[in-house]
Design a protein around this motif. Structure first.
Motif, short mmCIF file in Angstrom:
data_model
loop_
_atom_site.label_atom_id
_atom_site.label_comp_id
_atom_site.label_asym_id
_atom_site.label_seq_id
_atom_site.Cartn_x
_atom_site.Cartn_y
_atom_site.Cartn_z
N TRP A 1 0.84 -1.21 0.00
CA TRP A 1 0.00 0.00 0.00
C TRP A 1 0.87 1.26 0.00
O TRP A 1 0.51 2.27 -0.63
CB TRP A 1 -0.94 0.01 1.20
CG TRP A 1 -2.12 -0.91 1.03
CD1 TRP A 1 -2.44 -2.00 1.76
CD2 TRP A 1 -3.14 -0.78 0.04
NE1 TRP A 1 -3.60 -2.59 1.29
CE2 TRP A 1 -4.05 -1.85 0.24
CE3 TRP A 1 -3.39 0.13 -0.99
CZ2 TRP A 1 -5.18 -2.03 -0.56
CZ3 TRP A 1 -4.51 -0.06 -1.79
CH2 TRP A 1 -5.40 -1.12 -1.57
N GLU A 2 2.00 1.23 0.70
CA GLU A 2 2.89 2.39 0.69
C GLU A 2 3.39 2.66 -0.72
O GLU A 2 3.46 3.82 -1.15
CB GLU A 2 4.07 2.13 1.65
CG GLU A 2 4.98 3.34 1.85
CD GLU A 2 6.03 3.46 0.78
OE1 GLU A 2 6.38 4.60 0.42
OE2 GLU A 2 6.49 2.42 0.28
N ARG A 3 3.72 1.60 -1.46
CA ARG A 3 4.19 1.79 -2.85
C ARG A 3 3.06 2.32 -3.73
O ARG A 3 3.26 3.23 -4.53
CB ARG A 3 4.72 0.46 -3.41
CG ARG A 3 6.02 0.01 -2.78
CD ARG A 3 6.68 -1.08 -3.61
NE ARG A 3 5.85 -2.26 -3.75
CZ ARG A 3 5.84 -3.27 -2.89
NH1 ARG A 3 6.61 -3.22 -1.82
NH2 ARG A 3 5.07 -4.33 -3.09
N TYR A 4 1.86 1.72 -3.59
CA TYR A 4 0.74 2.15 -4.43
C TYR A 4 0.38 3.62 -4.19
O TYR A 4 0.15 4.37 -5.14
CB TYR A 4 -0.50 1.29 -4.15
CG TYR A 4 -0.31 -0.20 -4.33
CD1 TYR A 4 0.66 -0.71 -5.18
CD2 TYR A 4 -1.13 -1.10 -3.66
CE1 TYR A 4 0.83 -2.07 -5.34
CE2 TYR A 4 -0.98 -2.47 -3.81
CZ TYR A 4 0.00 -2.95 -4.65
OH TYR A 4 0.15 -4.30 -4.80
N LEU A 5 0.32 4.01 -2.91
CA LEU A 5 -0.17 5.35 -2.56
C LEU A 5 0.90 6.42 -2.67
O LEU A 5 0.60 7.60 -2.49
CB LEU A 5 -0.76 5.32 -1.14
CG LEU A 5 -2.00 4.42 -0.99
CD1 LEU A 5 -2.44 4.33 0.46
CD2 LEU A 5 -3.15 4.93 -1.86
#
Length: 263
Positions: free
Chosen positions: A51-55
């Motif tokens: 999620w950190e990479r996506y966001l």
């Protein structure tokens, strides 16, 4: 809302404007849910680091992640999925080094998560997982973190000699996977999934797609890159295999097509 959400890290200017629009919408949806990244990971099939990479626009999120975030936030995903499809099309037409998806930052650089501090102060870099079969290990990014591959849980019968991946598939730009073709109990496996029933079609992104791509290549059909993304090349190869096998050539993989692939 009654809480103060932490400020997001500003997206780099190099991020494609379509990807930027998608990420901004996803950030707003995540903020509206009131969930930290850790809580979001607990409610979905994607990890906190994913999620950190996506966001932060380091990796284009898979379609499934968009759907799951919308579900958790109680929102209609229709418009977001349409925007995601536009981003997918842009990614396919872009050169290999896509500036919209930058390489990971070096360890120690600022990597804003969600301001909760519940990551214990650890900083994660984007990793590339290279499948190497049972008992092998994978090198993850510059941090050199090692993960062991574990047996896959699936609805099909499991053979202890056949191993695959633990956890959800996460697309990483430019990453391809090896095919470890083996025969067990009259069926063919490639080391990425043991499914015989998973349903897949255009834009699917799973380990099952990697498995199908390997089996297509082993059978003499060329799906293109073995990267886990169900694109035009994979769809064409599936249609040719289906036509040759005398089953409906709809370009989608289901139980009948798996039966042919596993021969």
């Amino acid at each position: 809302m009654g809480w103060n959400m932490p400020r997001w890290k500003e997206l780099p200017d190099t991020v494609d404007h379509r990807v930027r629009q998608l990420v901004v919408h996803l950030r707003r949806m995540k903020d509206h849910s009131g969930l930290s990244l850790a809580a979001l990971a607990a409610k979905t099939t994607y990890s906190k680091s994913s999620w950190e990479r996506y966001l932060n626009a380091k990796t284009l999120p898979p379609r499934g992640a968009v759907e799951e975030l919308a579900r958790v936030a109680g929102a209609d995903p229709t418009r977001l999925l349409a925007l995601h499809e536009v981003c997918e099309a842009a990614r396919e037409s872009a050169p290999p080094a896509d500036p919209a998806l930058p390489e990971p930052e070096v360890p120690g650089s600022e990597d804003v998560l969600d301001g909760t501090g519940d990551d214990g102060g650890r900083r994660w870099t984007r990793a590339r997982l290279i499948a190497v079969g049972a008992g092998a290990v994978a090198v993850l990014g510059a941090a050199g973190l090692l993960l062991a591959l574990a047996p896959w849980s699936d609805e099909a019968e499991r053979d202890p000699r056949i191993t695959a991946h633990e956890g959800p598939y996460v697309w990483e730009p430019g990453t391809t996977y090896r095919c470890d073709i083996q025969r067990h109990d009259g069926r063919t496996y490639a080391g990425h999934s043991v499914t015989r029933t998973a349903l897949m079609e255009y834009n699917s992104t799973t380990w099952d797609v990697v498995e199908a791509q390997c089996l297509l290549r082993a059978a003499g059909y060329q799906p293109g890159a073995i990267d886990g993304v169900y694109r035009n090349g994979t769809e064409r190869a599936v249609k040719r295999l289906q036509s040759d096998a005398g089953i409906p050539d709809d370009g989608k993989v289901g139980p009948d097509t798996w039966k042919v692939l596993r021969r």
